[in-house]
Design an enzyme around this catalytic site. Structure first.
Site, PDB file in Angstrom:
ATOM      1  N   GLY A  52       0.896  -1.203  -0.013  1.00  0.00           N
ATOM      2  CA  GLY A  52       0.064   0.116  -0.205  1.00  0.00           C
ATOM      3  C   GLY A  52       0.783   1.327   0.052  1.00  0.00           C
ATOM      4  N   HIS A  53       2.074   1.219  -0.887  1.00  0.00           N
ATOM      5  CA  HIS A  53       2.744   2.511  -0.946  1.00  0.00           C
ATOM      6  C   HIS A  53       3.567   2.526  -2.068  1.00  0.00           C
ATOM      7  CE1 HIS A  53       5.594  -0.521   0.863  1.00  0.00           C
ATOM      8  NE2 HIS A  53       6.181  -0.311   0.318  1.00  0.00           N
ATOM      9  N   ALA A  54       4.365   3.378  -2.391  1.00  0.00           N
ATOM     10  CA  ALA A  54       5.465   3.216  -3.427  1.00  0.00           C
ATOM     11  C   ALA A  54       6.669   3.988  -2.822  1.00  0.00           C
ATOM     12  CB  ALA A  54       4.941   4.128  -4.697  1.00  0.00           C
ATOM     13  N   ARG A  99       2.576  -0.388  -4.831  1.00  0.00           N
ATOM     14  CA  ARG A  99       2.429  -2.002  -4.704  1.00  0.00           C
ATOM     15  C   ARG A  99       1.419  -2.307  -3.702  1.00  0.00           C
ATOM     16  NH1 ARG A  99       7.851  -1.659  -3.305  1.00  0.00           N
ATOM     17  NH2 ARG A  99       8.014  -0.167  -4.952  1.00  0.00           N
TER      18      ARG A  99
END
Length: 136
Positions: A52-54, A99
Site C-alpha cells: 500500500g505504498h510506493a 505495490r
C-alpha cells in the site's frame, strides 16, 4: 517519476539442485543494484494486505521463500498482478511503482531485498499523492 510497468522484471536466482535439497543464493551482481536492507513478512493473517505504498527512489526485489502471495503493481496508468510462489524467482520493483500484497497463503514468507535502509521520507503512502507524483 517516469517508471512504468515495462520496468518490472522477474529475476531468476541461481539455484544449486542437490539430492539433499536445493539452495538459492543472492550476491553482488545477481540483482541490478547494491542493497543495504533485507527484511521479511511472515504470519500474515488470512485476508490481510501489506504494502500500500510506493518508493520515491528505492528499488526492491520480492521473493516468496515459502507459500504464495499476489503482488499488484500500479504505475498510475496500468495495473498488473504477479503471483509469487517460487523461491528461485524474484520480482524486481523499481522506484515509482505502487505495490499491494494480497492473498497470502498459510505459511507464506515474503523476503524483500531493499536498495537502501529504511527512510520514511522515501515512502509515498497515500494513493492520491502517488498519482500526483506521476504527473510531475
Amino acid at each position: 517519476m517516469t517508471t512504468t510497468l515495462n520496468n518490472i522484471n522477474i529475476i531468476s536466482l541461481p539455484v544449486v539442485e542437490d539430492a539433499r535439497g536445493n539452495l538459492a543464493y543472492i550476491q553482488e551482481g545477481i540483482i541490478p543494484y547494491a542493497f543495504k536492507r533485507v527484511y521479511y513478512l511472515f504470519d500474515v493473517p488470512g485476508g490481510a494486505e501489506r504494502g500500500g505504498h510506493a518508493h520515491k527512489v528505492q528499488h526492491e526485489i520480492l521473493i516468496a521463500l515459502s507459500g504464495s502471495f499476489d503482488v499488484i503493481l500500479d504505475d498510475g496508468n496500468e495495473k498488473k498482478t504477479y503471483t509469487l510462489n517460487r523461491p528461485g524467482k524474484g520480482l524486481h520493483i523499481p522506484d515509482g511503482i505502487w505495490r499491494e500484497l494480497q492473498n497470502f497463503s498459510s505459511g507464506a514468507v515474503c523476503l524483500v531485498i531493499a536498495q537502501d535502509v529504511f527512510d520514511e521520507e522515501d515512502y509515498i503512502r497515500e494513493y492520491d499523492d502517488f498519482l500526483s507524483s506521476k504527473k510531475v
